[in-house]
Design a protein around this motif. Structure first.
Motif, mmCIF file in Angstrom:
data_model
loop_
_atom_site.group_PDB
_atom_site.id
_atom_site.type_symbol
_atom_site.label_atom_id
_atom_site.label_comp_id
_atom_site.label_asym_id
_atom_site.label_seq_id
_atom_site.Cartn_x
_atom_site.Cartn_y
_atom_site.Cartn_z
ATOM 1 N N THR A 1 0.835 -1.206 0.000
ATOM 2 C CA THR A 1 0.000 0.000 0.000
ATOM 3 C C THR A 1 0.869 1.254 0.000
ATOM 4 O OG1 THR A 1 -0.173 -0.125 2.416
ATOM 5 C CG2 THR A 1 -1.940 -1.144 1.129
ATOM 6 N N ALA A 2 1.927 1.251 0.796
ATOM 7 C CA ALA A 2 2.826 2.405 0.837
ATOM 8 C C ALA A 2 3.572 2.564 -0.478
ATOM 9 C CB ALA A 2 3.803 2.255 1.999
ATOM 10 N N LEU A 3 3.986 1.456 -1.088
ATOM 11 C CA LEU A 3 4.721 1.527 -2.352
ATOM 12 C C LEU A 3 3.843 2.044 -3.480
ATOM 13 C CD1 LEU A 3 6.772 -1.784 -2.115
ATOM 14 C CD2 LEU A 3 7.708 0.536 -2.196
ATOM 15 N N LEU A 4 2.585 1.633 -3.496
ATOM 16 C CA LEU A 4 1.674 2.167 -4.515
ATOM 17 C C LEU A 4 1.535 3.680 -4.376
ATOM 18 C CD1 LEU A 4 -1.300 -0.377 -4.813
ATOM 19 C CD2 LEU A 4 0.334 0.263 -6.595
ATOM 20 N N GLN A 5 1.413 4.141 -3.169
ATOM 21 C CA GLN A 5 1.277 5.580 -2.948
ATOM 22 C C GLN A 5 2.525 6.333 -3.397
ATOM 23 O OE1 GLN A 5 0.471 5.427 1.230
ATOM 24 N NE2 GLN A 5 -1.713 4.942 0.963
ATOM 25 N N SER A 6 3.700 5.770 -3.099
ATOM 26 C CA SER A 6 4.949 6.420 -3.509
ATOM 27 C C SER A 6 5.125 6.392 -5.019
ATOM 28 C CB SER A 6 6.137 5.728 -2.842
ATOM 29 O OG SER A 6 6.077 5.821 -1.449
ATOM 30 N N ALA A 7 4.841 5.252 -5.632
ATOM 31 C CA ALA A 7 5.061 5.098 -7.076
ATOM 32 C C ALA A 7 4.084 5.915 -7.896
ATOM 33 C CB ALA A 7 4.958 3.628 -7.453
ATOM 34 N N ARG A 8 2.921 6.160 -7.358
ATOM 35 C CA ARG A 8 1.922 6.934 -8.105
ATOM 36 C C ARG A 8 2.467 8.306 -8.486
ATOM 37 N NH1 ARG A 8 -2.105 5.792 -11.348
ATOM 38 N NH2 ARG A 8 -0.376 6.703 -12.535
ATOM 39 N N HIS A 9 3.305 8.875 -7.646
ATOM 40 C CA HIS A 9 3.816 10.227 -7.890
ATOM 41 C C HIS A 9 4.943 10.275 -8.914
ATOM 42 C CE1 HIS A 9 1.368 11.636 -4.567
ATOM 43 N NE2 HIS A 9 1.956 10.780 -3.740
ATOM 44 N N VAL A 10 5.567 9.131 -9.208
ATOM 45 C CA VAL A 10 6.741 9.153 -10.088
ATOM 46 C C VAL A 10 6.526 8.346 -11.363
ATOM 47 C CG1 VAL A 10 8.337 9.529 -8.177
ATOM 48 C CG2 VAL A 10 7.773 7.186 -8.868
ATOM 49 N N SER A 11 5.330 7.838 -11.580
ATOM 50 C CA SER A 11 5.088 6.995 -12.755
ATOM 51 C C SER A 11 4.084 7.642 -13.686
ATOM 52 C CB SER A 11 4.580 5.614 -12.316
ATOM 53 O OG SER A 11 3.407 5.745 -11.539
ATOM 54 N N ASP A 12 4.307 7.431 -14.962
ATOM 55 C CA ASP A 12 3.326 7.847 -15.960
ATOM 56 C C ASP A 12 2.122 6.911 -15.910
ATOM 57 O OD1 ASP A 12 2.187 9.152 -18.232
ATOM 58 O OD2 ASP A 12 2.993 7.554 -19.505
ATOM 59 N N LYS A 13 2.395 5.616 -15.835
ATOM 60 C CA LYS A 13 1.364 4.597 -15.667
ATOM 61 C C LYS A 13 1.768 3.704 -14.497
ATOM 62 C CE LYS A 13 -0.957 5.704 -19.465
ATOM 63 N NZ LYS A 13 -2.343 6.266 -19.414
ATOM 64 N N LEU A 14 0.777 3.312 -13.695
ATOM 65 C CA LEU A 14 1.055 2.498 -12.521
ATOM 66 C C LEU A 14 0.157 1.270 -12.528
ATOM 67 C CD1 LEU A 14 2.422 2.103 -9.732
ATOM 68 C CD2 LEU A 14 0.546 3.451 -8.746
ATOM 69 N N GLY A 15 0.743 0.124 -12.237
ATOM 70 C CA GLY A 15 -0.037 -1.096 -12.197
ATOM 71 C C GLY A 15 0.421 -2.021 -11.091
ATOM 72 N N VAL A 16 -0.312 -3.097 -10.925
ATOM 73 C CA VAL A 16 0.083 -4.158 -10.005
ATOM 74 C C VAL A 16 0.271 -5.435 -10.807
ATOM 75 C CG1 VAL A 16 -1.023 -3.165 -7.978
ATOM 76 C CG2 VAL A 16 -2.314 -4.723 -9.446
ATOM 77 N N CYS A 17 1.128 -6.300 -10.325
ATOM 78 C CA CYS A 17 1.353 -7.585 -10.982
ATOM 79 C C CYS A 17 1.558 -8.647 -9.915
ATOM 80 C CB CYS A 17 2.545 -7.527 -11.944
ATOM 81 S SG CYS A 17 4.129 -7.079 -11.183
ATOM 82 N N PHE A 18 1.357 -9.883 -10.286
ATOM 83 C CA PHE A 18 1.536 -10.999 -9.357
ATOM 84 C C PHE A 18 1.765 -12.263 -10.156
ATOM 85 C CE2 PHE A 18 -3.089 -10.253 -9.840
ATOM 86 C CZ PHE A 18 -3.464 -11.437 -10.444
ATOM 87 N N HIS A 19 2.105 -13.340 -9.457
ATOM 88 C CA HIS A 19 2.273 -14.647 -10.096
ATOM 89 C C HIS A 19 1.662 -15.692 -9.178
ATOM 90 C CE1 HIS A 19 3.817 -17.942 -12.422
ATOM 91 N NE2 HIS A 19 4.584 -17.167 -13.170
#
Length: 396
Positions: free
Chosen positions: A181-199
Motif C-alpha cells: 500500500t505504501a509503495l503504490l502511494q509512492s510510485a503513483r507520484h513518479v510513474s506515468d502509468k502504474l499497475g500491479v502484478c503478481f504470479h
C-alpha cells in the motif's frame, strides 16, 4: 502469422509454415535417421507453437507477454512473432538484447522485480519503459537509472497468500500487504502509468487462484487509496503433463475476465505472461538409450541437460519410443527409471516412464513437453550437451 485486430479481439490468420532456419523434417523419426552426431537432439514443433499462440491471442482478455525465460531459442521467438506476439517479458541484459536484435519492433517489459543498475540503465536505453519492483530501494534504483524520467510505467509485484500451483513461487518476490500500500502511494507520484502484478505459481491447475489473486489486488488498491492503470495476472497457465490433467485454457480466460469485471478492473489495461503454456508442447528431446539394466535406462541426456524437472521435481513427461530397425517395439509397456549420462548419481529421473517392454540400447526416447524449461536449463556439465535443434512438421 499476421494479426487482424478488432476493437476487442486479436484474430490470428493462418499462413504457410516456414522452417525458421532450422534443419526441418516431417517426423522425429526422420530427424533421428538423418543424425550422425552423438548427442541428444532438441526438437521444435512449429505448428504446436503456432496453435498455442493463437489460443492466447484469440482468447486471453488482455495483452499477451511471452516470458522469454521459458525458452529463448531464436527460432521459437520468431515463430511467436510471426503468429502475432508483440510483447516480451525479459529479465536480463542478454534477453533484452536477444529480443531487440532479432525482433526490432518488439515491446519489452522488464518484469523481474530485482535488477542490477546496469540492467535498468540498458533497458531504458533500449526503449523499455515497463519495470516491475517490490521494494522501496528497487523503486529508487529505477528512478535513479532512468534519470528521473517522467515516462515510466511501473508495476508493483505483490506477494500472494499461498496458492495451489505445482510450483509455488511465493517467498522470493513480492511486497506484503502493508508494504504494497505504501509503495503504490509512492510510485503513483513518479510513474506515468502504474499497475500491479503478481504470479499465482508455475503450473497452476486451480483456476480459482486467479480470482483470489485479483480480489487480493482489489483490496490492496482500495487500501492504498490510489488509482491504477493496469493489472498483470502473470503466468502460471498450465500444460497437461501425465498425472496432471487441466481444464481447457478457455476456462482460465473466462474466469480471469469475469474476476476482473467483478473486482472493478474491467476498464484498465490487462497483461498476462504465459511462458510454459506457449512453448512446452512445442518442444521435445530425443535421447538415445546407451544401456539397459533391468528397468533402468541410461540415456545421453538427463537432469543436467533438458530433463531437470524430471529429476528435481519428479515430473512424468510424456514419452514414446523410436526404433529405426527391426523388430518393431513390443506392444506391452513397463515403467522405467532414467539415468542421465554424467558421472553424478543425482542425474536420476525416477518416473516411472512407460515404454515398450523390449526397449534397449540404440533406441531413441522422445521426451515431450520440453519446449519450456528444457534445453534452456541445460548445462555443459561433464561435457555432455547438445547444440543440435531441428524443426519437425508433424504434430504427432
Amino acid at each position: 502469422m499476421p494479426i487482424v485486430k478488432t476493437n476487442t479481439t486479436q484474430i490470428a490468420q493462418p499462413t504457410q509454415l516456414r522452417p525458421y532456419g532450422l534443419p526441418t523434417y516431417n517426423t522425429s523419426a526422420d530427424a533421428i535417421a538423418a543424425y550422425a552426431g552423438d548427442d541428444q537432439i532438441y526438437v521444435l514443433y512449429p505448428r504446436k507453437i503456432e496453435a498455442a499462440a493463437r489460443t492466447f491471442l484469440n482468447g486471453f482478455p488482455g495483452q499477451v507477454l511471452y516470458a522469454v525465460k521459458s525458452n529463448p531459442h531464436p527460432s521459437l521467438l520468431q515463430i511467436l512473432w510471426d503468429e502475432g506476439v508483440r510483447n516480451f517479458d525479459v529479465a536480463s541484459i542478454r534477453e533484452m538484447e536477444l529480443v531487440a536484435g532479432l525482433l526490432p519492433g518488439a515491446k519489452m517489459f522488464l518484469m523481474h522485480p530485482i535488477k542490477s543498475r546496469a540492467t535498468i540503465a540498458r533497458a531504458y536505453a533500449l526503449g523499455i519503459r515497463d519495470f516491475s519492483f517490490d521494494h522501496k530501494d528497487e523503486l529508487q534504483k529505477i528512478i535513479d537509472c532512468a534519470d528521473d524520467a517522467t515516462d515510466l510505467r511501473l508495476h508493483l509485484r505483490l506477494a500472494l497468500p499461498k496458492g495451489d500451483a505445482a510450483m509455488p513461487l511465493s517467498g522470493k518476490f513480492g511486497a506484503d500487504f502493508e508494504s504494497a500500500t505504501a509503495l503504490l502511494q509512492s510510485a503513483r507520484h513518479v510513474s506515468d502509468k502504474l499497475g500491479v502484478c503478481f504470479h499465482v505459481g508455475s503450473q497452476c491447475m486451480v483456476i480459482d487462484n486467479y480470482d483470489r489473486a485479483i480480489g487480493y489486488a482489489r483490496d490492496l488498491v482500495n487500501a492504498a487509496g490510489v488509482s491504477i492503470d493496469s493489472i498483470d495476472v502473470g503466468g502460471g497457465f498450465p500444460v497437461a503433463y501425465p498425472d496432471m490433467p487441466i481444464a481447457p485454457m478457455a476456462d482460465y480466460f473466462h474466469a480471469i475476465a469475469d474476476s476482473l469485471s467483478a473486482h472493478g478492473f474491467a476498464n484498465i489495461a490487462v497483461f498476462g505472461e504465459p511462458g510454459r503454456a506457449l512453448c512446452a508442447e512445442g518442444g521435445a528431446t530425443l535421447a538415445r538409450v546407451e544401456l539397459r539394466k533391468g528397468s533402468d535406462l541410461y540415456l545421453n541426456d538427463g537432469t543436467y541437460g533438458s530433463l531437470f524437472d524430471a529429476g528435481q521435481f519428479a515430473w512424468k513427461f510424456p514419452v514414446k519410443l523410436h526404433r529405426n530397425r527391426p523388430p518393431a517395439p513390443a506392444l506391452n509397456t513397463i515403467g522405467f527409471r532414467f539415468f542421465g549420462p554424467t558421472c553424478d548419481s543425482a542425474d536420476t529421473m525416477n518416473g516411472p516412464f512407460h515404454l515398450p517392454a523390449d526397449t534397449c540400447e540404440g533406441d531413441w526416447v522422445e521426451v515431450g513437453h520440453l519446449g519450456a524449461y528444457g534445453q534452456t536449463l541445460a548445462t555443459q556439465f561433464n561435457g555432455f550437451y547438445s547444440n543440435h535443434t531441428v524443426a519437425v512438421l508433424s504434430d504427432d
